[in-house]
Design a protein around this motif. Structure first.
Motif, PDB file in Angstrom:
ATOM      1  N   LEU A  75       0.820  -1.131  -0.048  1.00 47.56           N
ATOM      2  CA  LEU A  75      -0.052   0.013  -0.186  1.00 47.56           C
ATOM      3  C   LEU A  75       0.845   1.140   0.010  1.00 47.56           C
ATOM      4  O   LEU A  75       2.050   1.260   0.468  1.00 47.56           O
ATOM      5  N   ASP A  76       0.246   2.524  -0.483  1.00 48.27           N
ATOM      6  CA  ASP A  76       1.014   3.646  -0.273  1.00 48.27           C
ATOM      7  C   ASP A  76       1.049   4.021   1.205  1.00 48.27           C
ATOM      8  O   ASP A  76       2.034   4.895   1.373  1.00 48.27           O
ATOM      9  N   ARG A  77       0.095   3.621   1.850  1.00 47.71           N
ATOM     10  CA  ARG A  77       0.136   4.049   3.410  1.00 47.71           C
ATOM     11  C   ARG A  77       1.341   3.462   4.034  1.00 47.71           C
ATOM     12  O   ARG A  77       1.846   2.390   3.883  1.00 47.71           O
ATOM     13  N   ARG A  78       1.959   4.326   4.805  1.00 48.44           N
ATOM     14  CA  ARG A  78       3.532   3.904   5.564  1.00 48.44           C
ATOM     15  C   ARG A  78       2.882   3.602   7.135  1.00 48.44           C
ATOM     16  O   ARG A  78       1.979   4.428   7.555  1.00 48.44           O
ATOM     17  N   ASP A  79       3.919   3.105   7.719  1.00 47.08           N
ATOM     18  CA  ASP A  79       3.675   3.050   9.250  1.00 47.08           C
ATOM     19  C   ASP A  79       4.643   4.107   9.817  1.00 47.08           C
ATOM     20  O   ASP A  79       5.496   4.556   9.389  1.00 47.08           O
ATOM     21  N   GLU A  80       3.796   4.736  10.744  1.00 50.18           N
ATOM     22  CA  GLU A  80       4.383   6.145  11.295  1.00 50.18           C
ATOM     23  C   GLU A  80       5.701   6.031  12.021  1.00 50.18           C
ATOM     24  O   GLU A  80       6.728   6.768  11.771  1.00 50.18           O
ATOM     25  N   VAL A  81       5.903   4.673  12.482  1.00 48.07           N
ATOM     26  CA  VAL A  81       7.148   4.585  13.469  1.00 48.07           C
ATOM     27  C   VAL A  81       8.458   4.170  12.503  1.00 48.07           C
ATOM     28  O   VAL A  81       9.590   4.871  12.477  1.00 48.07           O
ATOM     29  N   LEU A  82       8.198   2.949  11.638  1.00 52.82           N
ATOM     30  CA  LEU A  82       9.253   2.626  10.715  1.00 52.82           C
ATOM     31  C   LEU A  82       9.616   3.062   9.327  1.00 52.82           C
ATOM     32  O   LEU A  82      10.403   3.140   8.781  1.00 52.82           O
ATOM     33  N   GLY A  83       8.313   3.680   9.070  1.00 52.60           N
ATOM     34  CA  GLY A  83       8.265   4.485   7.772  1.00 52.60           C
ATOM     35  C   GLY A  83       8.297   3.394   6.621  1.00 52.60           C
ATOM     36  O   GLY A  83       8.806   3.833   5.551  1.00 52.60           O
ATOM     37  N   VAL A  84       8.011   2.392   6.861  1.00 50.02           N
ATOM     38  CA  VAL A  84       7.961   1.358   5.543  1.00 50.02           C
ATOM     39  C   VAL A  84       6.481   1.190   5.275  1.00 50.02           C
ATOM     40  O   VAL A  84       5.360   1.480   5.928  1.00 50.02           O
ATOM     41  N   HIS A  85       6.290   0.551   3.983  1.00 46.47           N
ATOM     42  CA  HIS A  85       4.972   0.485   3.472  1.00 46.47           C
ATOM     43  C   HIS A  85       3.953  -0.616   4.320  1.00 46.47           C
ATOM     44  O   HIS A  85       4.575  -1.590   4.673  1.00 46.47           O
ATOM     45  N   MET A  86       2.894  -0.418   4.452  1.00 47.24           N
ATOM     46  CA  MET A  86       1.644  -1.269   4.937  1.00 47.24           C
ATOM     47  C   MET A  86       1.355  -2.237   4.113  1.00 47.24           C
ATOM     48  O   MET A  86       1.645  -1.926   2.670  1.00 47.24           O
TER      49      MET A  86
END
Length: 143
Positions: A75-86
């Motif tokens: 997904l385009d959305r990223r995890d806020e802590v790690l900065g990786v894609h969901m």
């Protein structure tokens, strides 16, 4: 340029490291986790399933997703802590580990259910030769 580890296996040269930097746009759009074993990242193998894999960019490591997975979308959305894609993971009908859904949307490093279902292959397991050709080779041809 940076030196790459190249090994000779079964008569072929293998580069065991991604030639692109981790911040390259092609790598970044497939990044689903930092690699805990190196300074690289884990990316979804861009070849479509049915055998879904996540590869390390800096170590010869493969994470095999379970066979119950029918489709994986980064997904385009990223995890806020790690900065990786969901990731959006769709399971085969009737084979989902989730009680009420076939779809799991998660950040790969934080999803314990998925972590317990994957198989991880490191280094020499990935590059092990699959046996030789045996005697004879290609034949002698004509004349």
């Amino acid at each position: 340029g940076k030196e790459r580890k190249i090994q000779k296996m079964a008569g072929r040269n293998l580069c065991l490291e991604c030639p692109l930097p981790d911040h390259h746009p092609l790598i970044d759009e497939l990044t689903v986790s930092p690699d805990p074993n190196s300074d690289g990242v884990l990316i979804l193998d861009p070849r479509l399933g049915p055998k879904w894999k996540i590869n390390s960019t800096r170590e010869p490591t493969i994470v095999h997703l379970p066979q119950q997975v029918s489709k994986v979308t980064v997904l385009d959305r990223r995890d806020e802590v790690l900065g990786v894609h969901m990731m959006k993971i769709e399971f085969k009908e009737g084979e989902s580990p989730l009680p009420d859904s076939n779809i799991l949307t998660c950040c790969f490093p934080n999803e314990e259910r998925l972590q317990n279902m994957v198989r991880v292959h490191h280094g020499s397991e990935r590059t092990r030769a699959k046996g030789g050709r045996g005697r004879g080779g290609r034949g002698r041809g004509r004349g």
